[in-house]
Every structure is written in C-alpha cells, then in structure tokens.
Design a protein around this motif. Structure first.
Motif, PDB file in Angstrom:
ATOM      1  N   TRP A 137      -8.991  13.114   0.567  1.00 29.27           N
ATOM      2  CA  TRP A 137      -9.532  12.563   1.998  1.00 29.27           C
ATOM      3  C   TRP A 137      -8.387  11.764   2.612  1.00 29.27           C
ATOM      4  O   TRP A 137      -8.113  11.348   3.804  1.00 29.27           O
ATOM      5  CB  TRP A 137     -10.655  12.185   1.930  1.00 29.27           C
ATOM      6  CG  TRP A 137     -10.974  11.006   1.100  1.00 29.27           C
ATOM      7  CD1 TRP A 137     -10.910   9.743   1.111  1.00 29.27           C
ATOM      8  CD2 TRP A 137     -11.762  11.172  -0.132  1.00 29.27           C
ATOM      9  NE1 TRP A 137     -11.161   8.929   0.397  1.00 29.27           N
ATOM     10  CE2 TRP A 137     -11.898   9.883  -0.395  1.00 29.27           C
ATOM     11  CE3 TRP A 137     -12.331  12.368  -0.856  1.00 29.27           C
ATOM     12  CZ2 TRP A 137     -12.366   9.720  -2.038  1.00 29.27           C
ATOM     13  CZ3 TRP A 137     -12.736  11.875  -2.137  1.00 29.27           C
ATOM     14  CH2 TRP A 137     -12.842  10.397  -2.709  1.00 29.27           C
ATOM     15  N   ARG A 138      -7.425  11.185   1.774  1.00 26.65           N
ATOM     16  CA  ARG A 138      -6.280  10.402   2.332  1.00 26.65           C
ATOM     17  C   ARG A 138      -5.310  11.102   2.853  1.00 26.65           C
ATOM     18  O   ARG A 138      -4.391  10.687   3.468  1.00 26.65           O
ATOM     19  CB  ARG A 138      -5.864   9.312   1.466  1.00 26.65           C
ATOM     20  CG  ARG A 138      -6.860   8.176   1.142  1.00 26.65           C
ATOM     21  CD  ARG A 138      -6.543   6.983   0.309  1.00 26.65           C
ATOM     22  NE  ARG A 138      -6.914   5.693   0.248  1.00 26.65           N
ATOM     23  CZ  ARG A 138      -6.863   4.564  -0.423  1.00 26.65           C
ATOM     24  NH1 ARG A 138      -6.285   5.031  -1.537  1.00 26.65           N
ATOM     25  NH2 ARG A 138      -7.762   3.723  -0.389  1.00 26.65           N
ATOM     26  N   ARG A 139      -5.282  12.269   2.451  1.00 26.57           N
ATOM     27  CA  ARG A 139      -4.166  13.581   2.843  1.00 26.57           C
ATOM     28  C   ARG A 139      -4.492  14.243   3.875  1.00 26.57           C
ATOM     29  O   ARG A 139      -3.856  15.251   4.116  1.00 26.57           O
ATOM     30  CB  ARG A 139      -3.876  14.450   1.692  1.00 26.57           C
ATOM     31  CG  ARG A 139      -3.409  13.537   0.228  1.00 26.57           C
ATOM     32  CD  ARG A 139      -3.022  14.594  -0.799  1.00 26.57           C
ATOM     33  NE  ARG A 139      -3.781  14.040  -2.260  1.00 26.57           N
ATOM     34  CZ  ARG A 139      -4.490  14.958  -2.697  1.00 26.57           C
ATOM     35  NH1 ARG A 139      -4.485  16.062  -2.340  1.00 26.57           N
ATOM     36  NH2 ARG A 139      -4.862  14.510  -3.888  1.00 26.57           N
ATOM     37  N   PHE A 184      -8.972   6.846  10.316  1.00 28.41           N
ATOM     38  CA  PHE A 184      -8.448   7.794   9.303  1.00 28.41           C
ATOM     39  C   PHE A 184      -8.211   8.876   9.858  1.00 28.41           C
ATOM     40  O   PHE A 184      -7.350   9.924   9.673  1.00 28.41           O
ATOM     41  CB  PHE A 184      -9.091   7.984   8.176  1.00 28.41           C
ATOM     42  CG  PHE A 184      -9.752   6.496   7.357  1.00 28.41           C
ATOM     43  CD1 PHE A 184      -8.785   5.539   7.342  1.00 28.41           C
ATOM     44  CD2 PHE A 184     -10.702   6.321   6.630  1.00 28.41           C
ATOM     45  CE1 PHE A 184      -9.047   4.228   6.895  1.00 28.41           C
ATOM     46  CE2 PHE A 184     -11.173   5.099   6.315  1.00 28.41           C
ATOM     47  CZ  PHE A 184     -10.028   4.041   6.217  1.00 28.41           C
ATOM     48  N   HIS A 224      -0.509   3.804  -4.151  1.00 28.19           N
ATOM     49  CA  HIS A 224      -2.119   3.606  -4.043  1.00 28.19           C
ATOM     50  C   HIS A 224      -2.880   4.947  -4.711  1.00 28.19           C
ATOM     51  O   HIS A 224      -2.241   5.754  -4.859  1.00 28.19           O
ATOM     52  CB  HIS A 224      -2.395   3.438  -2.461  1.00 28.19           C
ATOM     53  CG  HIS A 224      -1.879   4.762  -1.720  1.00 28.19           C
ATOM     54  ND1 HIS A 224      -0.853   4.772  -1.113  1.00 28.19           N
ATOM     55  CD2 HIS A 224      -2.520   5.965  -1.355  1.00 28.19           C
ATOM     56  CE1 HIS A 224      -0.521   5.809  -0.522  1.00 28.19           C
ATOM     57  NE2 HIS A 224      -1.772   6.740  -0.607  1.00 28.19           N
ATOM     58  N   ASN A 227      -7.005   1.394   5.333  1.00 26.50           N
ATOM     59  CA  ASN A 227      -6.706   1.890   4.113  1.00 26.50           C
ATOM     60  C   ASN A 227      -6.169   1.085   3.076  1.00 26.50           C
ATOM     61  O   ASN A 227      -6.565   0.716   2.076  1.00 26.50           O
ATOM     62  CB  ASN A 227      -5.967   3.222   4.050  1.00 26.50           C
ATOM     63  CG  ASN A 227      -6.653   4.435   3.935  1.00 26.50           C
ATOM     64  OD1 ASN A 227      -7.774   4.831   3.358  1.00 26.50           O
ATOM     65  ND2 ASN A 227      -6.060   5.558   4.974  1.00 26.50           N
ATOM     66  N   ASP A 230      -4.543   7.791  -5.024  1.00 29.41           N
ATOM     67  CA  ASP A 230      -4.366   9.169  -4.210  1.00 29.41           C
ATOM     68  C   ASP A 230      -5.703  10.067  -4.208  1.00 29.41           C
ATOM     69  O   ASP A 230      -5.800  11.100  -5.003  1.00 29.41           O
ATOM     70  CB  ASP A 230      -3.238  10.058  -4.985  1.00 29.41           C
ATOM     71  CG  ASP A 230      -2.735  11.183  -4.128  1.00 29.41           C
ATOM     72  OD1 ASP A 230      -3.033  11.174  -3.083  1.00 29.41           O
ATOM     73  OD2 ASP A 230      -2.516  12.189  -4.792  1.00 29.41           O
ATOM     74  N   TYR A 256       0.794  -1.362   0.012  1.00 25.98           N
ATOM     75  CA  TYR A 256      -0.007  -0.065   0.104  1.00 25.98           C
ATOM     76  C   TYR A 256       0.941   1.214  -0.068  1.00 25.98           C
ATOM     77  O   TYR A 256       0.608   2.222  -0.583  1.00 25.98           O
ATOM     78  CB  TYR A 256      -0.924  -0.003   1.216  1.00 25.98           C
ATOM     79  CG  TYR A 256      -1.803   1.334   1.402  1.00 25.98           C
ATOM     80  CD1 TYR A 256      -2.914   1.379   0.888  1.00 25.98           C
ATOM     81  CD2 TYR A 256      -1.457   2.248   2.261  1.00 25.98           C
ATOM     82  CE1 TYR A 256      -3.530   2.439   0.855  1.00 25.98           C
ATOM     83  CE2 TYR A 256      -2.094   3.387   2.500  1.00 25.98           C
ATOM     84  CZ  TYR A 256      -3.154   3.594   1.679  1.00 25.98           C
ATOM     85  OH  TYR A 256      -4.012   4.936   1.819  1.00 25.98           O
ATOM     86  N   ARG A 311      -5.293   3.393  11.142  1.00 29.73           N
ATOM     87  CA  ARG A 311      -5.319   4.192   9.765  1.00 29.73           C
ATOM     88  C   ARG A 311      -4.892   3.769   8.491  1.00 29.73           C
ATOM     89  O   ARG A 311      -5.507   3.528   7.572  1.00 29.73           O
ATOM     90  CB  ARG A 311      -4.733   5.684  10.035  1.00 29.73           C
ATOM     91  CG  ARG A 311      -4.424   6.493   8.833  1.00 29.73           C
ATOM     92  CD  ARG A 311      -3.840   7.788   9.316  1.00 29.73           C
ATOM     93  NE  ARG A 311      -4.576   8.558  10.382  1.00 29.73           N
ATOM     94  CZ  ARG A 311      -3.835   9.011  11.469  1.00 29.73           C
ATOM     95  NH1 ARG A 311      -2.402   8.689  11.602  1.00 29.73           N
ATOM     96  NH2 ARG A 311      -4.568   9.902  12.268  1.00 29.73           N
ATOM     97  N   GLU A 344      -8.018  -0.904  -0.106  1.00 28.77           N
ATOM     98  CA  GLU A 344      -7.273  -0.780  -1.449  1.00 28.77           C
ATOM     99  C   GLU A 344      -7.022  -1.970  -1.934  1.00 28.77           C
ATOM    100  O   GLU A 344      -7.440  -2.072  -3.128  1.00 28.77           O
ATOM    101  CB  GLU A 344      -6.070   0.200  -1.224  1.00 28.77           C
ATOM    102  CG  GLU A 344      -5.092   0.250  -2.337  1.00 28.77           C
ATOM    103  CD  GLU A 344      -5.650   1.521  -3.197  1.00 28.77           C
ATOM    104  OE1 GLU A 344      -5.321   2.076  -4.230  1.00 28.77           O
ATOM    105  OE2 GLU A 344      -6.815   2.080  -2.627  1.00 28.77           O
ATOM    106  N   ILE A 404     -13.335  13.754   6.624  1.00 30.07           N
ATOM    107  CA  ILE A 404     -13.194  12.279   6.508  1.00 30.07           C
ATOM    108  C   ILE A 404     -14.703  12.012   6.438  1.00 30.07           C
ATOM    109  O   ILE A 404     -15.230  11.340   5.753  1.00 30.07           O
ATOM    110  CB  ILE A 404     -12.365  11.762   7.580  1.00 30.07           C
ATOM    111  CG1 ILE A 404     -10.806  12.143   6.935  1.00 30.07           C
ATOM    112  CG2 ILE A 404     -12.548   9.993   7.317  1.00 30.07           C
ATOM    113  CD1 ILE A 404      -9.747  11.611   8.080  1.00 30.07           C
ATOM    114  N   ASP A 420      -6.257  14.393   8.121  1.00 29.80           N
ATOM    115  CA  ASP A 420      -6.762  13.535   9.284  1.00 29.80           C
ATOM    116  C   ASP A 420      -7.764  14.578   9.845  1.00 29.80           C
ATOM    117  O   ASP A 420      -8.326  14.369  11.349  1.00 29.80           O
ATOM    118  CB  ASP A 420      -5.680  13.453  10.292  1.00 29.80           C
ATOM    119  CG  ASP A 420      -4.984  14.805  11.078  1.00 29.80           C
ATOM    120  OD1 ASP A 420      -5.307  15.885  10.436  1.00 29.80           O
ATOM    121  OD2 ASP A 420      -3.829  14.484  11.753  1.00 29.80           O
TER     122      ASP A 420
END
Length: 311
Positions: free
Chosen positions: A36-38, A142, A31, A190, A33, A27, A186, A194, A45, A40
């Motif tokens: 919302w994965r960037r 997350f 993965h 993810n 991009d 991962y 977290r 994924e 989120i 916290d």
C-alpha cells in the motif's frame, strides 16, 4: 524523563530543517516495502488502514491483496453482499466485524454521494462511515499528500522520547504538526511512523536501526527510554469478538438456526441455562442485529428464537 518547558516550541529548541531532512533521507534510503506504500489509490489505502487497526502489518499484506482482488474498486465493494464482506473479515481474523460493515458502507457513500471519487481533505474523509481523524489523515496524506500529521502510538513514542513532549494527546498533536514540513504529508507521515515502527520501538534499536534523530534525542542522551503506556489489545481467544465472528461464519453456512443449535455449533461448553447459554448468546445476537448483520425471529420462548444472517 524531564519534560521540556511547554512554552518552548520545537522550532525554537531545534533546527527543524535539519531534523526533517535527516528523517526523510533515512526513510527514503531504506524502509519496509508494504504494497500500500506503492499506490496513491485512496480506496486501497483506506482498506489497508482499516485492516491495520487490529492486525499486525505482516499479516495484513495477504488479506489486503486478496480483498482488492475480490473487490478492486469502491463500486465492486459497494455492490457486494455485506455478509460476504463480513465473512471475509472473519475468515482472515481481521478484528471487529463492524469495521467490515463500515468499510462496506463507506464504499457505498463514495459511490452514491461522491460519484465514485474519494473526498481529499481530512475533514471531508471523516464524513465516511467509520472513518475517524486518524484514518482520515492517513488516507488524505498517503493518497493525496494533503493531510495533517498522523499521530499514532509510534509517533507519540518518538515525540515523547526524542523531544520530551508531555504525555498528553493535545501536546503530541501540536508537536507532530510542528515537525511535519509543509506539503509533504505523504512522505513525512510514512517516515515518522516507520521510525517508531523499526527504530524507536518499545525496546529501542537506536544504533542497530541507524536512527537519524540520535543527535537530537533526549532519551538517547540520558539513557532513559521511558515511553507512554501502550494499552494492550484484549486477547482474541475466548473474546466476544471471536464468538461474534463464529456466529456470522456459522450463519453464512446454515443461513438460519434456532438459538440452542447455534450455541452448540459455536462453542463446545454451550449450556442453555449456563454461564455461556441462551442469555449470553442472545446478547451476542442483539449486538450483531444492532450492527445490521443478523435478524432475530423471537418465539414464545428463548429456545424457539431463530437467528438469520441479514442479506
């Protein structure tokens, strides 16, 4: 697919440390991009999770960015006109309008009950309006790295194929939590989602996606890629969801309309006494009234009923 003996835990059957390391390394190397994965930020989120419940992730990105530009904090959303929030949801085809209503109410809860700070545990997050176990775990994981295993359709498919976990919700939850390393919810949640989203898809892409679990995977070894049935999403076109959205959108434009005028504006085949007539439309309006989105002023006859958007 042959199911394993339920008495044998994943830890007894596999080197869990190696299994975990392989997935996290895969991962972190590459993965999708999503924005919302960037972050916290629990609010951002939560918005992404609610939007993703009925919409493909690729389409969520633009809506998510526009939503947060318009209402960047829970305070901004809590102070917004609910009709505007529902209208945004409708305009972006994000699924059931009550999800917008619940998101608006949860923002008000955060502001009024939690002094503007999100609760951090899954149990506390479930106190927010419309937040169930899955969404609570996702936000806790997350935003705060404090969640349990997230068990969605992708995770079930992975567990079923790789470890022959029985097609049973309790079994999936047990297996997913056993797999997850401590204090890494977290990255782990993810990563396993994924894996199901890009490698262990309904039509598997094991070699093409470089699945890191091929050496442990029962399906890869046997060639049997059976997976639990995935419920199909009802078609949006022609659905009650679609017409509920049209009602809200039309009343946003005209503020109030008599029943037949509204009916003719939301569907071309509206006929007052037909299959899609006053009785059908009143059913939609009653549902929207129950959700706190419209009010009805009933006249002496159905034709005299007036619908208004609740402000």
């Amino acid at each position: 697919m042959t199911e394993r003996d339920d008495a044998v835990s994943l830890g007894e059957a596999h080197d869990l440390e190696a299994v975990r390391d392989a997935l996290v390394e895969w991962y972190e190397a590459d993965h999708r991009d999503f924005p919302w994965r960037r972050t916290d930020d629990p609010y951002a989120i939560l918005v992404s999770e609610v939007m993703s419940q009925q919409t493909q992730l690729g389409r969520v990105v633009e809506a998510w960015e526009e939503f947060l530009e318009r209402w960047p904090t829970t305070a901004d959303l809590a102070g917004a006109d609910r009709a505007d929030v529902v209208g945004f949801w409708t305009d972006h085809s994000l699924g059931y309008n009550n999800r917008a209503k619940y998101l608006h109410e949860s923002a008000q809860q955060v502001e009024s009950e939690y002094d503007g700070s999100f609760p951090e545990s899954p149990d506390e997050l479930q106190e927010l309006m419309g937040v169930g176990p899955y969404t609570a775990n996702a936000v806790s994981s997350f935003a705060f790295n404090n969640g349990n295993a997230v068990v969605d359709t992708n995770v079930k498919r992975v567990c079923y194929r790789v470890f022959s976990v029985p097609d049973d919700d309790a079994a999936f939850e047990t297996a997913a939590n056993e797999l997850m390393p401590d204090d890494r919810s977290r990255v782990w949640n993810n990563a396993i989602m994924e894996l199901g989203g890009v490698a262990c898809t309904q039509t598997p892409r094991c070699d093409e996606a470089g699945c890191p679990w091929r050496e442990w995977c029962d399906a890869y070894a046997s060639g049997d890629f059976t997976a639990p049935d995935v419920p199909t999403q009802p078609s949006f076109e022609g659905s009650r969801r679609q017409f509920r959205g049209r009602v809200v959108g039309t009343l946003r434009e005209y503020d109030e309309l008599e029943l037949d005028t509204l009916g003719h504006r939301i569907r071309v085949d509206y006929a007052p006494d037909g299959e899609y007539g006053r009785e059908w439309l009143e059913g939609l309006l009653d549902d929207l009234a129950d959700d706190g989105l419209v009010t009805l002023e009933r006249g002496d006859s159905r034709a005299e009923t007036v619908a208004r958007l609740r402000r």
